[in-house]
Design a protein around this motif. Sequence first.
Motif, PDB file in Angstrom:
ATOM      1  N   ILE A  31       0.868  -1.186   0.000  1.00  0.00           N
ATOM      2  CA  ILE A  31       0.000   0.000   0.000  1.00  0.00           C
ATOM      3  C   ILE A  31       0.903   1.233   0.000  1.00  0.00           C
ATOM      4  N   ASP A  32       0.750   2.097  -1.008  1.00  0.00           N
ATOM      5  CA  ASP A  32       1.616   3.283  -1.100  1.00  0.00           C
ATOM      6  C   ASP A  32       0.805   4.469  -1.607  1.00  0.00           C
ATOM      7  N   ASN A  33       1.130   5.657  -1.071  1.00  0.00           N
ATOM      8  CA  ASN A  33       0.367   6.850  -1.432  1.00  0.00           C
ATOM      9  C   ASN A  33       0.937   7.598  -2.637  1.00  0.00           C
ATOM     10  N   GLY A  34       1.977   7.046  -3.275  1.00  0.00           N
ATOM     11  CA  GLY A  34       2.520   7.659  -4.494  1.00  0.00           C
ATOM     12  C   GLY A  34       3.186   9.007  -4.282  1.00  0.00           C
ATOM     13  N   ALA A  39      11.862   9.662  -0.252  1.00  0.00           N
ATOM     14  CA  ALA A  39      13.338   9.669  -0.356  1.00  0.00           C
ATOM     15  C   ALA A  39      13.817   8.857  -1.556  1.00  0.00           C
ATOM     16  N   SER A  40      13.248   7.675  -1.751  1.00  0.00           N
ATOM     17  CA  SER A  40      13.720   6.803  -2.838  1.00  0.00           C
ATOM     18  C   SER A  40      13.474   7.427  -4.210  1.00  0.00           C
ATOM     19  N   ARG A  41      12.465   8.266  -4.321  1.00  0.00           N
ATOM     20  CA  ARG A  41      12.136   8.887  -5.618  1.00  0.00           C
ATOM     21  C   ARG A  41      13.034  10.085  -5.890  1.00  0.00           C
ATOM     22  N   GLY A  45      20.713   7.661  -5.736  1.00  0.00           N
ATOM     23  CA  GLY A  45      20.984   6.219  -5.743  1.00  0.00           C
ATOM     24  C   GLY A  45      22.459   5.853  -5.720  1.00  0.00           C
ATOM     25  N   LEU A  46      23.308   6.789  -5.243  1.00  0.00           N
ATOM     26  CA  LEU A  46      24.747   6.489  -5.238  1.00  0.00           C
ATOM     27  C   LEU A  46      25.072   5.332  -4.302  1.00  0.00           C
ATOM     28  N   VAL A  47      25.971   4.484  -4.753  1.00  0.00           N
ATOM     29  CA  VAL A  47      26.508   3.423  -3.906  1.00  0.00           C
ATOM     30  C   VAL A  47      27.974   3.763  -3.673  1.00  0.00           C
ATOM     31  N   GLU A 162      -3.599   6.369   0.344  1.00  0.00           N
ATOM     32  CA  GLU A 162      -3.043   6.743   1.648  1.00  0.00           C
ATOM     33  C   GLU A 162      -3.465   5.678   2.656  1.00  0.00           C
ATOM     34  N   PHE A 163      -2.548   5.249   3.493  1.00  0.00           N
ATOM     35  CA  PHE A 163      -2.862   4.284   4.539  1.00  0.00           C
ATOM     36  C   PHE A 163      -3.043   5.050   5.851  1.00  0.00           C
ATOM     37  N   SER A 164      -4.124   4.716   6.578  1.00  0.00           N
ATOM     38  CA  SER A 164      -4.333   5.378   7.863  1.00  0.00           C
ATOM     39  C   SER A 164      -4.250   4.325   8.973  1.00  0.00           C
ATOM     40  N   PHE A 314      17.309   3.177   6.818  1.00  0.00           N
ATOM     41  CA  PHE A 314      18.419   2.980   5.878  1.00  0.00           C
ATOM     42  C   PHE A 314      19.165   4.271   5.556  1.00  0.00           C
ATOM     43  N   GLY A 315      18.739   5.368   6.170  1.00  0.00           N
ATOM     44  CA  GLY A 315      19.497   6.617   6.136  1.00  0.00           C
ATOM     45  C   GLY A 315      19.881   7.064   4.743  1.00  0.00           C
ATOM     46  N   SER A 316      21.187   7.322   4.568  1.00  0.00           N
ATOM     47  CA  SER A 316      21.690   7.849   3.293  1.00  0.00           C
ATOM     48  C   SER A 316      22.223   6.731   2.418  1.00  0.00           C
ATOM     49  N   GLY A 318      20.511   3.648   1.372  1.00  0.00           N
ATOM     50  CA  GLY A 318      19.525   2.639   1.000  1.00  0.00           C
ATOM     51  C   GLY A 318      19.941   1.775  -0.186  1.00  0.00           C
ATOM     52  N   SER A 319      20.543   2.365  -1.213  1.00  0.00           N
ATOM     53  CA  SER A 319      20.854   1.594  -2.436  1.00  0.00           C
ATOM     54  C   SER A 319      21.834   0.467  -2.151  1.00  0.00           C
ATOM     55  N   MET A 320      22.751   0.692  -1.188  1.00  0.00           N
ATOM     56  CA  MET A 320      23.730  -0.346  -0.876  1.00  0.00           C
ATOM     57  C   MET A 320      23.202  -1.332   0.167  1.00  0.00           C
TER      58      MET A 320
HETATM   59  C1  LIG Z   1      18.169  14.196  -1.245  1.00  0.00           C
HETATM   60  C2  LIG Z   1      18.438  12.743  -0.976  1.00  0.00           C
HETATM   61  C3  LIG Z   1      19.528  12.124  -1.578  1.00  0.00           C
HETATM   62  C4  LIG Z   1      19.787  10.786  -1.319  1.00  0.00           C
HETATM   63  N1  LIG Z   1      20.826  10.192  -1.987  1.00  0.00           N
HETATM   64  C5  LIG Z   1      21.075   8.881  -1.778  1.00  0.00           C
HETATM   65  C6  LIG Z   1      22.109   8.233  -2.503  1.00  0.00           C
HETATM   66  O1  LIG Z   1      22.780   8.829  -3.346  1.00  0.00           O
HETATM   67  N2  LIG Z   1      22.321   6.903  -2.238  1.00  0.00           N
HETATM   68  C7  LIG Z   1      21.566   6.200  -1.338  1.00  0.00           C
HETATM   69  O2  LIG Z   1      21.782   5.004  -1.154  1.00  0.00           O
HETATM   70  N3  LIG Z   1      20.583   6.801  -0.646  1.00  0.00           N
HETATM   71  C8  LIG Z   1      20.328   8.114  -0.850  1.00  0.00           C
HETATM   72  N4  LIG Z   1      19.321   8.723  -0.175  1.00  0.00           N
HETATM   73  C9  LIG Z   1      18.626   7.931   0.869  1.00  0.00           C
HETATM   74  C10 LIG Z   1      17.636   6.955   0.254  1.00  0.00           C
HETATM   75  O3  LIG Z   1      16.690   7.679  -0.436  1.00  0.00           O
HETATM   76  C11 LIG Z   1      17.011   6.108   1.374  1.00  0.00           C
HETATM   77  O4  LIG Z   1      17.998   5.369   2.065  1.00  0.00           O
HETATM   78  C12 LIG Z   1      15.997   5.096   0.842  1.00  0.00           C
HETATM   79  O5  LIG Z   1      15.418   5.509  -0.342  1.00  0.00           O
HETATM   80  C13 LIG Z   1      14.938   4.854   1.891  1.00  0.00           C
HETATM   81  O6  LIG Z   1      13.930   4.056   1.349  1.00  0.00           O
HETATM   82  P1  LIG Z   1      12.612   3.720   2.167  1.00  0.00           P
HETATM   83  O7  LIG Z   1      11.812   2.817   1.322  1.00  0.00           O
HETATM   84  O8  LIG Z   1      12.976   3.266   3.551  1.00  0.00           O
HETATM   85  O9  LIG Z   1      11.888   5.133   2.375  1.00  0.00           O
HETATM   86  P2  LIG Z   1      11.072   6.030   1.326  1.00  0.00           P
HETATM   87  O10 LIG Z   1      11.771   6.107   0.040  1.00  0.00           O
HETATM   88  O11 LIG Z   1      10.785   7.314   2.022  1.00  0.00           O
HETATM   89  O12 LIG Z   1       9.732   5.239   1.072  1.00  0.00           O
HETATM   90  C14 LIG Z   1       8.637   5.225   1.947  1.00  0.00           C
HETATM   91  C15 LIG Z   1       7.381   5.023   1.127  1.00  0.00           C
HETATM   92  O13 LIG Z   1       6.274   4.889   2.023  1.00  0.00           O
HETATM   93  C16 LIG Z   1       5.198   5.658   1.542  1.00  0.00           C
HETATM   94  N5  LIG Z   1       4.348   5.990   2.676  1.00  0.00           N
HETATM   95  C17 LIG Z   1       4.712   6.519   3.870  1.00  0.00           C
HETATM   96  N6  LIG Z   1       3.653   6.666   4.662  1.00  0.00           N
HETATM   97  C18 LIG Z   1       2.581   6.210   3.966  1.00  0.00           C
HETATM   98  C19 LIG Z   1       1.184   6.099   4.255  1.00  0.00           C
HETATM   99  N7  LIG Z   1       0.663   6.472   5.423  1.00  0.00           N
HETATM  100  N8  LIG Z   1       0.364   5.601   3.302  1.00  0.00           N
HETATM  101  C20 LIG Z   1       0.863   5.181   2.110  1.00  0.00           C
HETATM  102  N9  LIG Z   1       2.169   5.278   1.792  1.00  0.00           N
HETATM  103  C21 LIG Z   1       3.016   5.770   2.705  1.00  0.00           C
HETATM  104  C22 LIG Z   1       5.903   6.874   0.910  1.00  0.00           C
HETATM  105  O14 LIG Z   1       5.085   7.564   0.003  1.00  0.00           O
HETATM  106  C23 LIG Z   1       7.078   6.199   0.220  1.00  0.00           C
HETATM  107  O15 LIG Z   1       6.758   5.768  -1.071  1.00  0.00           O
HETATM  108  C24 LIG Z   1      18.980  10.049  -0.420  1.00  0.00           C
HETATM  109  C25 LIG Z   1      17.865  10.661   0.148  1.00  0.00           C
HETATM  110  C26 LIG Z   1      17.592  11.991  -0.115  1.00  0.00           C
HETATM  111  C27 LIG Z   1      16.381  12.624   0.495  1.00  0.00           C
END
Ligand SMILES: Cc1cc2nc3c(=O)[nH]c(=O)nc-3n(C[C@H](O)[C@H](O)[C@H](O)COP(=O)(O)OP(=O)(O)OC[C@H]3O[C@@H](n4cnc5c(N)ncnc54)[C@H](O)[C@@H]3O)c2cc1C
Length: 349
Positions: A31-34, A39-41, A45-47, A162-164, A314-316, A318-320
């Motif tokens: 379930i995702d709100n798009g 962060a992932s969008r 994506g650097l490793v 949106e998930f509530s 997964f902080g900064s 995630g890709s790795m």
């Molecule tokens: C500017 C920037 C640069 C970065 N550069 C790098 C990089 O170079 N290399 C790297 O490895 N990492 C990088 N990162 C970090 C990386 O983006 C994250 O480590 C990783 O993408 C986290 O993924 P995630 O799925 O945990 O979180 P997210 O990508 O935040 O995904 C969470 C998802 O949950 C959905 N969601 C949340 N709440 C709800 C809800 N209530 N209902 C429905 N959907 C919901 C959101 O819409 C989203 O799609 C960067 C981040 C930022 C912001």
Amino acid sequence: MHYDHFIIGQGLAGSLLAWRLLTAGRRVLVIDNGNVAAASRVAAGLVNPVTGKRLVREPKAETYLAEARACYGRLAGQFGVDFFHDKPMLRLFDNDEIKLSWAKRNDDDEYRGLIGEALGSDECGFETGGFIQYQTGYLLTSPLLNTLSQWFKQQTAMLETEFSYADLQFGDTIRWQDHSADGVIFCEGARVINNPWFRHLPMQPSRGDILTLQTDDPLPTWIINSGQWLLPLENGLFKVGATYDWPRPGQPLQEKGSLQGREKLLSVLHRLAPTVKHYQLVEHRAGIRPNSKDKRPLIGFHTQHPRLAVFNGFGSKGSMLIPYYARHFADVLLTGGRLDTDVDIKRWL
Ligand SMILES: Cc1cc2nc3c(=O)[nH]c(=O)nc-3n(C[C@H](O)[C@H](O)[C@H](O)COP(=O)(O)OP(=O)(O)OC[C@H]3O[C@@H](n4cnc5c(N)ncnc54)[C@H](O)[C@@H]3O)c2cc1C
């Protein structure tokens, strides 16, 4: 319909975990709100297994890199798209600290194959000189998420809404709208700070700006790193990033590009690409990184409600990190094995 798992969030974490579980025959509903600012969008994506001014090597770098390559290779085979691209990185010698760190690490066996010899200005084309970092590259995160989203939908394994939290009902199974599941895995990224079951986790989200630019001038062939970085792409496109903003009391982080962030990134461009004199700004985006306070992933089950789990932090990186931990956590869910203690949320009890 009844599922084994509801997965909340289709960022890189939710996507790779859902892909693993579906491939192993589990019934999953993602379930995702798009949110386009997830962060992932936004991420480049650097490793990069060696980071910071002290050039700290990720302790399990070889293991993470091997799993990331295997995972992205398998996805390339399944969908016919190379989502991951190898690209060496030139780290500039633009301050004394980095030169000292390099001198120390260059003699250390643990860094063999990760950092190279020093290059002078005539060898690398940058006045400061620098050295090459290997085992670096970038993941095309948005194309990968779009591809997986399509694949989930084909298997009726995804809903865009949106998930509530208030909509979850607990009984023999967990109900949400017209669906039920045995358990819920929260992969909400930085939004976990609002989660009633997991908001106690020590998160320290940071906001980052990132620019996409275009030029007709020559671009470097390497990724250039000087604290901020430049990633050359195709057809004169390149990305410059990323800023770090930490929350201040009473000021929640915004997923909107800031003027300050844009100016900061444009001000370092001449250092990262001295050959680029003219450029156009194509896109300015910002997102919130799901950093944890101890910089380690946050994975595991709620102590009082073990049907609720979290896969986050997964902080900064995630890709790795996410490919390795998606496989590890899927194994735990499939076989009942033990979670690595250094990422298990129980360390915060
Ligand atoms: C500017 C920037 C640069 C970065 N550069 C790098 C990089 O170079 N290399 C790297 O490895 N990492 C990088 N990162 C970090 C990386 O983006 C994250 O480590 C990783 O993408 C986290 O993924 P995630 O799925 O945990 O979180 P997210 O990508 O935040 O995904 C969470 C998802 O949950 C959905 N969601 C949340 N709440 C709800 C809800 N209530 N209902 C429905 N959907 C919901 C959101 O819409 C989203 O799609 C960067 C981040 C930022 C912001």
